[in-house]
Design a protein around this motif. Structure first.
Motif, short mmCIF file in Angstrom:
data_model
loop_
_atom_site.label_atom_id
_atom_site.label_comp_id
_atom_site.label_asym_id
_atom_site.label_seq_id
_atom_site.Cartn_x
_atom_site.Cartn_y
_atom_site.Cartn_z
N GLY A 128 -7.62 1.82 4.29
CA GLY A 128 -7.34 2.63 3.28
C GLY A 128 -5.92 2.19 2.83
O GLY A 128 -5.64 2.19 1.54
N ILE A 129 -5.04 2.12 3.59
CA ILE A 129 -3.52 1.64 3.31
C ILE A 129 -3.80 0.08 2.50
O ILE A 129 -2.86 -0.09 1.52
CB ILE A 129 -2.52 1.38 4.60
N ALA A 130 -4.56 -0.52 3.02
CA ALA A 130 -4.88 -2.06 2.28
C ALA A 130 -5.23 -1.74 0.83
O ALA A 130 -4.69 -2.47 0.04
CB ALA A 130 -5.74 -2.80 3.05
N VAL A 131 -6.06 -0.60 0.78
CA VAL A 131 -6.47 -0.21 -0.71
C VAL A 131 -5.31 0.18 -1.47
O VAL A 131 -5.24 -0.36 -2.72
CB VAL A 131 -7.49 0.73 -0.66
N ALA A 132 -4.51 0.83 -0.94
CA ALA A 132 -3.31 1.46 -1.63
C ALA A 132 -2.63 0.33 -2.09
O ALA A 132 -1.88 0.19 -3.28
CB ALA A 132 -2.38 2.45 -0.78
N PHE A 133 -2.22 -0.69 -1.24
CA PHE A 133 -1.27 -1.70 -1.64
C PHE A 133 -1.78 -2.73 -2.83
O PHE A 133 -1.34 -3.06 -3.68
CB PHE A 133 -1.26 -2.72 -0.33
N ALA A 134 -3.48 -2.78 -2.62
CA ALA A 134 -4.09 -3.46 -3.61
C ALA A 134 -3.97 -2.85 -5.05
O ALA A 134 -3.89 -3.53 -6.29
CB ALA A 134 -5.38 -3.79 -3.37
N MET A 135 -4.20 -1.62 -5.18
CA MET A 135 -3.93 -0.90 -6.33
C MET A 135 -2.61 -0.68 -6.91
O MET A 135 -2.41 -0.91 -8.15
CB MET A 135 -4.26 0.81 -5.87
N LEU A 136 -1.47 -0.77 -6.09
CA LEU A 136 -0.16 -0.72 -6.45
C LEU A 136 0.56 -2.14 -6.95
O LEU A 136 1.13 -2.24 -7.91
CB LEU A 136 0.86 -0.14 -5.41
N TRP A 137 -0.09 -3.07 -5.84
CA TRP A 137 0.12 -4.46 -6.44
C TRP A 137 -0.99 -5.43 -6.20
O TRP A 137 -1.31 -6.26 -5.39
CB TRP A 137 1.36 -5.06 -5.24
N PRO A 138 -1.81 -5.39 -7.27
CA PRO A 138 -3.03 -6.07 -7.17
C PRO A 138 -2.79 -7.58 -7.21
O PRO A 138 -3.84 -8.40 -6.75
CB PRO A 138 -3.71 -5.74 -8.49
N ASP A 139 -1.82 -8.05 -7.92
CA ASP A 139 -1.68 -9.37 -8.12
C ASP A 139 -0.67 -10.20 -6.87
O ASP A 139 -0.59 -11.25 -6.92
CB ASP A 139 -1.27 -9.96 -9.23
N ALA A 140 -0.24 -9.33 -5.90
CA ALA A 140 0.35 -9.77 -4.98
C ALA A 140 -0.52 -10.74 -3.89
O ALA A 140 -1.60 -10.86 -3.55
CB ALA A 140 0.59 -8.77 -3.91
N GLU A 141 -0.10 -12.04 -3.66
CA GLU A 141 -0.39 -12.98 -2.93
C GLU A 141 -0.36 -12.69 -1.52
O GLU A 141 0.94 -12.53 -0.88
CB GLU A 141 -0.11 -14.44 -3.11
N ILE A 142 -1.35 -12.68 -0.58
CA ILE A 142 -1.24 -12.75 0.90
C ILE A 142 -1.99 -13.77 1.44
O ILE A 142 -2.96 -14.33 1.22
CB ILE A 142 -2.26 -11.45 1.24
N LEU A 143 -1.25 -14.36 2.55
CA LEU A 143 -1.71 -15.38 3.47
C LEU A 143 -2.65 -14.74 4.65
O LEU A 143 -1.87 -13.80 5.37
CB LEU A 143 -0.68 -16.21 4.04
#
Length: 277
Positions: A128-143
């Motif tokens: 759920g926290i990962a979803v929040a991150f994706a909703m707030l910063w959808p284009d942030a790049e993750i390795l």
């Protein structure tokens, strides 16, 4: 697993949640070693209504150090910027809502043909926290180890959703609570969608934000020089960086250019600063 918005220091509630999970794991492996303790704390979809405390307690029990370490690493990576953005109280509420929602979805799906084994672990809440991150910063790049190329946050969450759906439907890895994983993702998504549709703050509260915003707009419209903020006040703190970005957008395009999420963010920051004063 890394991302470009990770804060250098753990935030208060992320730190407390990591510590609480670590303490519970230590007690379960040193003092409370009876399997009966885990059974009492675990979430059993077929008996949960008679054991309501397990909607929360299951989140703090893990199946070993590797399980704990993976969940806590993900909580730190995604949770630190999210807590900075939402604030401590809202972050903790959201975390617990996602965890409870994950359990509720697993219980609902257990009435169909899905697996109804007892569930432990913080994975639903963390997703759920990962979803929040994706909703707030959808284009942030993750390795994401071992994938050698960065993945955008929203793409990663979509991949998770598809993967857990396939595993749940076809019964892959029945010792892993795929339905709870799906529940955490779904609860987080619905939380943000309902939050966006919630009534806006009363005008009297919103007006308190106007002096700071209007001061920036006046400087832009009047041609007066702006304070030298960009280089001198940039910070590694995600919330500060986001405030700078939004204020830069106001200066460049006017306050009318803000999205509803950006307006809500400024209101949240303004409220938190007032609470500290």
């Amino acid at each position: 697993m890394t991302n470009s918005l990770s804060a250098p220091r753990v935030t208060p509630w992320v730190g407390r949640l990591i510590a609480a999970n670590a303490v519970v794991q230590l007690l379960l492996t040193t003092v409370l070693t009876s399997g009966e303790v885990v059974r009492v704390l675990a979430f059993d979809p077929t008996a949960a209504l008679g054991r309501p405390w397990t909607f929360v307690t299951y989140m703090f029990v893990h199946g070993g150090m590797l399980h704990l370490a993976f969940n806590m690493l993900a909580l730190y990576v995604f949770g630190t910027p999210v807590e900075n953005r939402l604030g401590g109280r809202a972050f903790l509420t959201y975390y617990l809502v996602c965890g409870v929602g994950a359990a509720a979805v697993a219980m609902g799906l257990a009435t169909v043909h899905f697996d109804a084994s007892p569930i432990i672990g913080a994975s639903g809440a963390v997703l759920g926290i990962a979803v929040a991150f994706a909703m707030l910063w959808p284009d942030a790049e993750i390795l994401l180890f071992p994938i050698p190329v960065p993945i955008r946050a929203r793409v990663l969450v979509i991949i998770y959703a598809v993967m857990f759906s396939v595993m749940a439907v076809f019964g892959f890895e029945r010792d892993v609570a795929q339905t709870a994983h799906l529940g955490g993702l779904l609860t987080g998504y619905l939380f943000f969608k309902l939050r966006d549709r919630a009534p806006r703050l009363p005008q009297a509260r919103a007006r308190r934000l106007e002096p700071a915003v209007m001061a920036q707009s006046v400087a832009r419209d009047s041609g007066l020089p702006r304070p030298p903020r960009a280089a001198a006040r940039r910070s590694d703190d995600p919330q500060t960086a986001e405030v700078d970005r939004v204020l830069d957008k106001i200066n460049a395009q006017g306050i009318g250019s803000l999205t509803s999420e950006e307006r809500r963010f400024l209101e949240d920051v303004s409220r938190k600063k007032r609470d500290l004063n």
